[in-house]
Design a protein around this motif. Structure first.
Motif, mmCIF file in Angstrom:
data_model
loop_
_atom_site.group_PDB
_atom_site.id
_atom_site.type_symbol
_atom_site.label_atom_id
_atom_site.label_comp_id
_atom_site.label_asym_id
_atom_site.label_seq_id
_atom_site.Cartn_x
_atom_site.Cartn_y
_atom_site.Cartn_z
ATOM 1 N N MET A 63 4.534 -3.073 1.514
ATOM 2 C CA MET A 63 5.624 -2.690 2.420
ATOM 3 C C MET A 63 5.109 -2.239 3.774
ATOM 4 S SD MET A 63 6.537 1.040 2.270
ATOM 5 C CE MET A 63 5.558 2.413 1.693
ATOM 6 N N LEU A 64 3.831 -1.834 3.853
ATOM 7 C CA LEU A 64 3.382 -1.198 5.086
ATOM 8 C C LEU A 64 1.886 -1.435 5.302
ATOM 9 C CD1 LEU A 64 4.574 0.787 7.222
ATOM 10 C CD2 LEU A 64 3.853 2.657 5.731
ATOM 11 N N LEU A 65 1.546 -1.754 6.545
ATOM 12 C CA LEU A 65 0.135 -1.822 6.937
ATOM 13 C C LEU A 65 -0.078 -0.809 8.055
ATOM 14 C CD1 LEU A 65 -1.179 -5.471 7.468
ATOM 15 C CD2 LEU A 65 -2.144 -3.732 5.954
ATOM 16 N N HIS A 66 -0.966 0.145 7.821
ATOM 17 C CA HIS A 66 -1.344 1.093 8.876
ATOM 18 C C HIS A 66 -2.801 0.857 9.211
ATOM 19 C CE1 HIS A 66 1.744 3.924 9.947
ATOM 20 N NE2 HIS A 66 2.073 4.156 8.685
ATOM 21 N N TYR A 67 -3.077 0.558 10.449
ATOM 22 C CA TYR A 67 -4.476 0.393 10.848
ATOM 23 C C TYR A 67 -5.066 1.747 11.189
ATOM 24 C CZ TYR A 67 -4.552 -4.549 10.361
ATOM 25 O OH TYR A 67 -4.554 -5.795 9.799
ATOM 26 N N THR A 68 -6.268 1.962 10.673
ATOM 27 C CA THR A 68 -6.908 3.248 10.916
ATOM 28 C C THR A 68 -8.392 3.052 11.146
ATOM 29 O OG1 THR A 68 -7.081 5.522 10.129
ATOM 30 C CG2 THR A 68 -7.311 3.817 8.478
ATOM 31 N N SER A 69 -9.021 4.058 11.734
ATOM 32 C CA SER A 69 -10.408 3.916 12.168
ATOM 33 C C SER A 69 -11.394 4.440 11.149
ATOM 34 C CB SER A 69 -10.614 4.679 13.473
ATOM 35 O OG SER A 69 -9.719 4.200 14.438
ATOM 36 N N GLY A 70 -12.498 3.728 11.000
ATOM 37 C CA GLY A 70 -13.628 4.231 10.232
ATOM 38 C C GLY A 70 -14.791 4.415 11.197
ATOM 39 N N SER A 71 -15.989 4.665 10.652
ATOM 40 C CA SER A 71 -17.118 4.914 11.555
ATOM 41 C C SER A 71 -17.748 3.603 12.014
ATOM 42 C CB SER A 71 -18.158 5.798 10.889
ATOM 43 O OG SER A 71 -18.529 5.235 9.663
ATOM 44 N N THR A 72 -17.542 2.525 11.262
ATOM 45 C CA THR A 72 -18.102 1.240 11.669
ATOM 46 C C THR A 72 -16.997 0.207 11.769
ATOM 47 O OG1 THR A 72 -18.455 0.677 9.361
ATOM 48 C CG2 THR A 72 -20.326 1.613 10.542
ATOM 49 N N GLY A 73 -17.243 -0.812 12.534
ATOM 50 C CA GLY A 73 -16.339 -1.960 12.576
ATOM 51 C C GLY A 73 -15.006 -1.673 13.237
ATOM 52 N N LYS A 74 -14.175 -2.702 13.243
ATOM 53 C CA LYS A 74 -12.852 -2.623 13.849
ATOM 54 C C LYS A 74 -11.950 -1.800 12.933
ATOM 55 C CE LYS A 74 -13.184 -6.211 16.978
ATOM 56 N NZ LYS A 74 -12.798 -6.117 18.372
ATOM 57 N N PRO A 75 -10.798 -1.359 13.455
ATOM 58 C CA PRO A 75 -9.862 -0.638 12.581
ATOM 59 C C PRO A 75 -9.476 -1.492 11.377
ATOM 60 C CG PRO A 75 -8.872 -1.142 14.723
ATOM 61 C CD PRO A 75 -10.304 -1.486 14.821
ATOM 62 N N LYS A 76 -9.213 -0.825 10.266
ATOM 63 C CA LYS A 76 -8.936 -1.569 9.039
ATOM 64 C C LYS A 76 -7.476 -1.384 8.619
ATOM 65 C CE LYS A 76 -10.651 2.209 6.297
ATOM 66 N NZ LYS A 76 -11.133 3.313 7.069
ATOM 67 N N GLY A 77 -6.936 -2.400 7.986
ATOM 68 C CA GLY A 77 -5.529 -2.383 7.599
ATOM 69 C C GLY A 77 -5.343 -1.736 6.238
ATOM 70 N N VAL A 78 -4.823 -0.522 6.234
ATOM 71 C CA VAL A 78 -4.584 0.192 4.978
ATOM 72 C C VAL A 78 -3.204 -0.240 4.448
ATOM 73 C CG1 VAL A 78 -4.323 2.471 3.929
ATOM 74 C CG2 VAL A 78 -6.030 2.112 5.713
ATOM 75 N N TYR A 79 -3.223 -0.783 3.241
ATOM 76 C CA TYR A 79 -2.075 -1.498 2.686
ATOM 77 C C TYR A 79 -1.353 -0.622 1.661
ATOM 78 C CZ TYR A 79 0.007 -5.361 -0.140
ATOM 79 O OH TYR A 79 0.823 -6.209 -0.833
ATOM 80 N N HIS A 80 -0.064 -0.397 1.908
ATOM 81 C CA HIS A 80 0.725 0.436 1.002
ATOM 82 C C HIS A 80 1.868 -0.356 0.368
ATOM 83 C CE1 HIS A 80 -1.273 4.230 1.665
ATOM 84 N NE2 HIS A 80 -1.275 4.014 2.966
ATOM 85 N N VAL A 81 2.283 0.073 -0.813
ATOM 86 C CA VAL A 81 3.288 -0.661 -1.593
ATOM 87 C C VAL A 81 4.533 0.209 -1.838
ATOM 88 C CG1 VAL A 81 1.530 -2.098 -2.695
ATOM 89 C CG2 VAL A 81 2.274 0.020 -3.827
ATOM 90 N N HIS A 82 5.596 -0.433 -2.290
ATOM 91 C CA HIS A 82 6.879 0.265 -2.491
ATOM 92 C C HIS A 82 6.772 1.443 -3.464
ATOM 93 C CE1 HIS A 82 9.780 -2.478 -0.361
ATOM 94 N NE2 HIS A 82 8.700 -3.224 -0.362
ATOM 95 N N HIS A 83 5.849 1.343 -4.413
ATOM 96 C CA HIS A 83 5.615 2.398 -5.401
ATOM 97 C C HIS A 83 5.419 3.783 -4.763
ATOM 98 C CE1 HIS A 83 3.660 2.965 -9.627
ATOM 99 N NE2 HIS A 83 4.443 3.958 -9.326
ATOM 100 N N ALA A 84 4.912 3.775 -3.534
ATOM 101 C CA ALA A 84 4.605 5.033 -2.843
ATOM 102 C C ALA A 84 5.822 5.944 -2.727
ATOM 103 C CB ALA A 84 4.048 4.732 -1.447
ATOM 104 N N MET A 85 7.014 5.359 -2.809
ATOM 105 C CA MET A 85 8.229 6.167 -2.627
ATOM 106 C C MET A 85 8.289 7.357 -3.590
ATOM 107 S SD MET A 85 11.431 3.966 -4.189
ATOM 108 C CE MET A 85 10.917 2.262 -4.103
ATOM 109 N N ILE A 86 7.712 7.180 -4.770
ATOM 110 C CA ILE A 86 7.740 8.259 -5.760
ATOM 111 C C ILE A 86 7.088 9.523 -5.189
ATOM 112 C CG2 ILE A 86 6.722 8.971 -7.963
ATOM 113 C CD1 ILE A 86 7.277 6.262 -9.050
ATOM 114 N N GLN A 87 5.967 9.324 -4.547
ATOM 115 C CA GLN A 87 5.228 10.479 -4.020
ATOM 116 C C GLN A 87 5.802 10.972 -2.690
ATOM 117 O OE1 GLN A 87 1.126 9.975 -4.650
ATOM 118 N NE2 GLN A 87 0.495 11.822 -3.561
#
Ligand code: WTA
Length: 571
Positions: free
Chosen positions: A209-233
């Motif tokens: 349902m969602l891609l959030h790009y975020t930074s690490g220490s190396t490389g380009k920002p990475k796409g953190v992938y989230h799913v509908h299940h997250a709604m529970i939390q």
């Protein structure tokens, strides 16, 4: 005052017996809150908006209060259901299907939320981009995600290299576009023609349902992938930690380009059917206090950097305002300084509750609850249903009071399910079923966790994550810069600022104009928050024999600390 701990006030809290719930709680219990537990039909947009719109008791309740310098509007759950249906129909008309990536690059506005929920309703994956991103940052994210559609404004379109992005087929423009060449989809025109009813695309709990790009220490920002299940939390932590009740008016100050702005600027409040305040425009202590007063905000989620700014504006800035409706304050993004908590007790007569989590955890995991004592300086205790610990580099749990890797036992409902297109990167976060956060911490005998710092070189400036590699890469694109090493330097108000060390190419001489030009170059290419506030020219940048920049050494020099092990340093 006893600064060791600040006790709980009388109150009717959602989580009043932390220890007992922590022992017994199971996420399965939360399912009952959602209609899919009865119908089997899953979609987070349906649960956050349509479910309330279809409830006669809630349909006309204000869901969104939007306020910016030139607009002030309110929308009910029914309004949001209809406008997101309209946008879902527009998406369908232009061929968007389940699993497609549709990005949104625009300031917070009512149109943002119609688009966002429309995307989720067709089963596509939403990618919100922070409005301050410049061309390189936008390009990296659209390229990596292979987004096929972008929703943006005519003003921001200038930063979208759309002709060079092979996958980007369509652009929806929100606002007048008289001078733009090319074929764009006109948001308002299409919305006016679109039907207000739509059959929601039912998905699997594990669908994206969602891609959030975020930074690490190396490389380009990475796409953190989230799913509908997250709604529970999202739903349950918004109850326990934000302590949301039906009649609350809630304000989260974060932009939806960052995870706080989606998990708790969108999902947390609306899954709980709560009135949500969204404010555009610039920060000033006066307009923030005015927002709290005028909308009678009861629960407020913000960040240490903002609290520190308010604190430095002094208590007299609050005096003209009536903040008597405010009953609960929470904080995220960086360590919450004990002195800010002390100020909060004075200024608001309330405790500020620190919460720790990350883009990768998707929702709050270690928090201070309204129902437990606060130990100023501690980020609190794990939320029920989450097991957190401190482990060594081999994956063994450490006893209390020993510093190590802050780790969360996998899985939990809102955990990221992938790094977009990089399975090996995703795997690298896990050790013996522990998710390794990249933060160091310890826990005390009472189970309170204490943040110590980042273990990698990621910089946290005003609560925003910046990867040093991205900044270094941009710096060396400037014709004058030969090499660059970038670190976070402690700063009283911003947490850290970005400091860059550079070497100059032959033929360039250091001058204020040159350094300013280099800073502007990063600002225009990446974003203002990724721009080095300090720039220092060196004869060389320390590197390992394998060519890695020794940022740790730069940091020790900057802070006047012992340099530690430098055996890998290149001659
Ligand atoms: C830092 C933001 C100390 C931490 C939701 C983490 C914190 C990173 C806290 C994640 C806190 C976040 N105390 N540090 N309460 N909250 N951090 O992904 O280093 O933008 O790993 O998610 O911010 O930042 P992100």
């Amino acid at each position: 005052m006893n600064m060791e701990r600040i006790g709980v006030k009388e109150g009717n809290y959602h989580l009043s017996n932390y220890d007992k719930t922590y022992q017994q709680f199971d996420w399965d219990e939360v399912k009952q809150a959602f209609s899919w537990s009865r119908t089997g039909k899953v979609n987070i947009a349906y649960e956050a908006i349509d479910r309330h719109a279809e409830n006669p008791m809630k349909t006309d309740q204000v869901a969104l209060i939007y306020s910016s310098p030139d607009r002030e509007e309110t929308y009910t759950f029914s309004d949001l259901k209809q406008s997101s249906n309209q946008f879902a129909n527009v998406l369908k008309k232009y061929g968007i299907e389940k699993g497609d990536r549709v990005f949104i690059f625009m300031p917070r506005s009512p149109e943002f939320y119609s688009a966002f929920f429309g995307i989720l309703k067709v089963g596509a994956i939403a990618g919100p981009l922070f409005e301050a991103f410049m061309e390189q940052a936008v390009r990296d994210r659209l390229e990596d995600s292979e987004a096929s559609m972008l929703v943006t404004t005519p003003e921001l379109l200038e930063r979208v290299p759309h002709k060079e992005l092979a996958h980007l087929k369509q652009i929806v423009l929100v606002g007048e576009d008289d001078n733009k060449e090319g074929s764009f989809i006109d948001f308002h025109e299409e919305m006016n023609q679109a039907s207000k009813s739509f059959d929601v695309e039912w998905v699997d709990l594990e669908d994206g349902m969602l891609l959030h790009y975020t930074s690490g220490s190396t490389g380009k920002p990475k796409g953190v992938y989230h799913v509908h299940h997250a709604m529970i939390q999202h739903y349950q932590t918004a109850k326990w930690v934000l302590d949301l009740h039906e009649n609350d008016v809630y304000w989260c100050t974060a932009d939806p380009g960052w995870v706080t702005g989606t998990s708790y600027g969108i999902f947390g409040p609306w899954l709980n059917g709560v009135t949500n305040v969204v404010v555009g425009g610039r920060f000033s202590p006066e307009n923030w206090y005015k927002t709290l007063q005028d909308y009678e905000v009861t629960v407020w989620y913000s960040a240490p950097t903002a609290f520190r700014k308010l604190m430095s504006a002094g208590s007299q800035a609050i005096e003209p305002f009536d903040l008597s409706k405010l009953r609960h304050i929470t904080s995220v993004g960086e360590p919450l300084n004990p002195e800010v908590i002390v100020w909060g007790l004075e200024a608001f007569k309330l405790r500020i509750h620190d919460t720790w989590w990350m883009t990768e955890t998707g929702a709050q995991v270690i928090c201070n609850y309204p129902a437990i004592d606060i130990k100023p300086g501690s980020m609190g205790k794990p939320v029920p249903g989450v097991v957190a610990s401190i482990i060594d580099n081999e994956g063994n749990e450490l006893p209390p009071n020993q510093m190590g890797n802050l780790a969360i036992k996998a899985p939990w409902p809102s955990m990221m399910r992938a790094i977009w297109k990089r399975p090996e990167k995703y795997e690298s976060y896990f050790l013996n079923n522990w998710y390794i956060s990249g933060d160091s911490a310890y826990y005390d005998e009472e189970g309170y966790f204490w943040f110590q710092g980042r273990l990698d070189d990621v910089i946290n400036t005003s609560g925003e994550r910046v990867g040093p590699f991205e900044v270094e890469s941009k710096l060396i694109e400037h014709p004058a810069v030969a090499e660059a090493g970038v670190i976070g330097k402690p700063h009283p108000e911003r947490g850290e600022i970005i400091k860059a060390f550079i070497t100059l190419n032959e033929g360039y001489v250091q001058s204020d104009e040159l350094l300013d030009d280099i800073r502007q170059f990063v600002k225009k290419g990446l974003s203002a928050h990724a721009t080095p506030r300090e720039l220092e020219v060196k004869d060389s940048i320390p590197k390992t024999r394998s060519g890695k920049i020794m940022r740790r050494l730069l940091k020790s020099w900057e802070l006047g600390l012992p340099t530690g092990d430098v055996s890998t340093l290149e001659e």
